[in-house]
Enzyme design. Sequence first.
Site, short mmCIF file in Angstrom:
data_model
loop_
_atom_site.label_atom_id
_atom_site.label_comp_id
_atom_site.label_asym_id
_atom_site.label_seq_id
_atom_site.Cartn_x
_atom_site.Cartn_y
_atom_site.Cartn_z
N HIS A 230 -3.78 26.81 -11.43
CA HIS A 230 -2.85 26.75 -10.29
C HIS A 230 -1.60 26.01 -10.75
CE1 HIS A 230 -1.32 26.82 -6.34
NE2 HIS A 230 -2.07 25.92 -5.74
N HIS A 269 -0.71 36.86 -12.23
CA HIS A 269 -0.80 36.23 -10.92
C HIS A 269 -1.89 36.94 -10.13
CE1 HIS A 269 0.37 34.70 -6.96
NE2 HIS A 269 1.02 33.76 -7.62
N ASP A 320 5.66 29.64 -13.28
CA ASP A 320 5.47 28.50 -14.17
C ASP A 320 6.09 28.70 -15.55
OD1 ASP A 320 3.93 26.93 -12.34
OD2 ASP A 320 2.22 28.24 -12.71
#
Length: 383
Positions: A230, A269, A320
């Site tokens: 996460h 994802h 990210d």
Amino acid sequence: MSSATTTDVRKGLYGVIADYTAVSKVMPETNSLTYRGYAVEDLVENCSFEEVFYLLWHGELPTAQQLAEFNERGRSYRSLDAGLISLIHSLPKEAHPMDVMRTAVSYMGTKDSEYFTTDSEHIRKVGHTLLAQLPMVLAMDIRRRKGLDIIAPDSSKSVAENLLSMVFGTGPESPASNPADVRDFEKSLILYAEHSFNASTFTARVITSTKSDVYSAITGAIGALKGPLHGGANEFVMHTMLAIDDPNKAAAWINNALDNKNVVMGFGHRVYKRGDSRVPSMEKSFRELAARHDGEKWVAMYENMRDAMDARTGIKPNLDFPAGPAYHLLGFPVDFFTPLFVIARVAGWTAHIVEQYENNSLIRPLSEYNGEEQREVAPIEKR
């Protein structure tokens, strides 16, 4: 044994629609994301982080007067309890910064005499407090580890500028002194602010559904966000890039990782299959930061890793991947990337906590048992 069939079991709740929400909408079929109906890329280009925070809470963008009142209230909480300051300084410098953030929120809960109040106004008051004080906690934690003096907050500054000032000071080399750096950092906070029923938000809603308090929900969310699958992924991205070091070795690193069936952080994802809708905006800010801070090496490595991954798997970067090197270029220590995520995501978490309280149903899924059938207990001497 339950009546569920094997096909009913959705590990990881994959594809399960658990509830309604009006906070945000993720649309993988069109590779898009909206906050309260506004496209996130539109908000990034035209709004401050505080405006987006207000939007997530209230459902509408603020007027100038509403924004001024929102900022004044939030900035009035920019002071830390003496006990919390002492607690932070007492924690091991080797502790993960996410553990420091989690501990700070738990402490704040012990000082709130109305902590169990569940009305929306109290939740928003707590949200204002977290928005004001968690940047102070983060800045204090960074500077104490380096043996530097703590820098007091400035009530005249935005969340983004104030955080940068408290971490890096206000000298000419500080990103806080460069409006373009402040703005690119602020854009990252907007992009990280909310993302529907992700793991940490769902954790917060599960805790809220039990009628527990907001501090417990936030500490649980921080625990979920810490995980590398996460929020912790942005740290792993930068650790990987630092280990590779040479852009010319990036493709080989990706291919070797895939050959050995290793997970490559920063790619893929659970919801988006054709690419993360937030990446273009974050990549733009990353490239702008690189142009200002001699970061061409990181841009080249980013592109080589991205292209190698796409050629082998077709898997696209997630938020990210560009956020990691962007935070590195700003000067943040890698272990503090995920705490930055916390500061942004408090906006979404508190909006969801209010929504859960206002239309609550205890979240309690079933499980399909796959253990031993019923047995009799044998005497201990016969086991």
